[in-house]
Design a protein around this motif. Structure first.
Motif, PDB file in Angstrom:
ATOM      1  N   ALA A  17       0.828  -1.203   0.000  1.00 21.24           N
ATOM      2  CA  ALA A  17       0.000   0.000   0.000  1.00 21.24           C
ATOM      3  C   ALA A  17       0.870   1.264   0.000  1.00 21.24           C
ATOM      4  N   GLU A  18       1.931   1.251   0.796  1.00 23.80           N
ATOM      5  CA  GLU A  18       2.839   2.401   0.825  1.00 23.80           C
ATOM      6  C   GLU A  18       3.520   2.596  -0.513  1.00 23.80           C
ATOM      7  N   ALA A  19       3.967   1.502  -1.133  1.00 21.07           N
ATOM      8  CA  ALA A  19       4.619   1.591  -2.440  1.00 21.07           C
ATOM      9  C   ALA A  19       3.650   2.112  -3.489  1.00 21.07           C
ATOM     10  N   LYS A  20       2.420   1.652  -3.437  1.00 24.95           N
ATOM     11  CA  LYS A  20       1.407   2.098  -4.391  1.00 24.95           C
ATOM     12  C   LYS A  20       1.118   3.582  -4.207  1.00 24.95           C
ATOM     13  N   ALA A  21       1.024   4.032  -2.973  1.00 26.78           N
ATOM     14  CA  ALA A  21       0.768   5.448  -2.704  1.00 26.78           C
ATOM     15  C   ALA A  21       1.934   6.309  -3.168  1.00 26.78           C
ATOM     16  N   THR A  22       3.155   5.850  -2.941  1.00 21.63           N
ATOM     17  CA  THR A  22       4.336   6.594  -3.376  1.00 21.63           C
ATOM     18  C   THR A  22       4.393   6.674  -4.891  1.00 21.63           C
ATOM     19  N   GLU A  43      -6.066   6.520  -5.153  1.00 25.04           N
ATOM     20  CA  GLU A  43      -5.169   5.439  -4.718  1.00 25.04           C
ATOM     21  C   GLU A  43      -4.480   5.798  -3.405  1.00 25.04           C
ATOM     22  N   ARG A  44      -4.042   7.053  -3.283  1.00 22.30           N
ATOM     23  CA  ARG A  44      -3.404   7.480  -2.029  1.00 22.30           C
ATOM     24  C   ARG A  44      -4.384   7.396  -0.863  1.00 22.30           C
ATOM     25  N   ARG A  49      -6.319   4.628   4.003  1.00 23.76           N
ATOM     26  CA  ARG A  49      -7.360   3.903   4.754  1.00 23.76           C
ATOM     27  C   ARG A  49      -6.874   2.508   5.112  1.00 23.76           C
ATOM     28  N   LEU A  50      -6.167   1.859   4.207  1.00 19.92           N
ATOM     29  CA  LEU A  50      -5.651   0.521   4.476  1.00 19.92           C
ATOM     30  C   LEU A  50      -4.651   0.564   5.632  1.00 19.92           C
ATOM     31  N   LEU A  51      -3.781   1.554   5.610  1.00 16.51           N
ATOM     32  CA  LEU A  51      -2.784   1.671   6.672  1.00 16.51           C
ATOM     33  C   LEU A  51      -3.415   2.015   8.018  1.00 16.51           C
TER      34      LEU A  51
END
Length: 58
Positions: A17-22, A43-44, A49-51
């Protein structure tokens, strides 16, 4: 009893999720179209929300 949680899976999902947001932030920062910026923001928000442990909603 409660549900069994696989902590390795949770960590892996958070890292994804962090990689996708970045990646979304990087794409939007380099002059993308309005639609692409809107998608990146969505997406961010989903990653955040996932985090936070919230459920993902469309």
């Amino acid at each position: 009893m409660g549900e069994v949680v696989n902590l390795n899976r949770v960590r892996k999902d958070r890292a994804k999720a962090e990689a996708k947001a970045t990646a979304a932030a990087n794409r939007s920062a380099h002059g993308r179209t309005k639609a692409e910026r809107k998608k990146a923001e969505k997406e961010r928000a989903a990653a955040a929300r996932l985090l936070d442990g919230s459920k993902l909603e469309d």
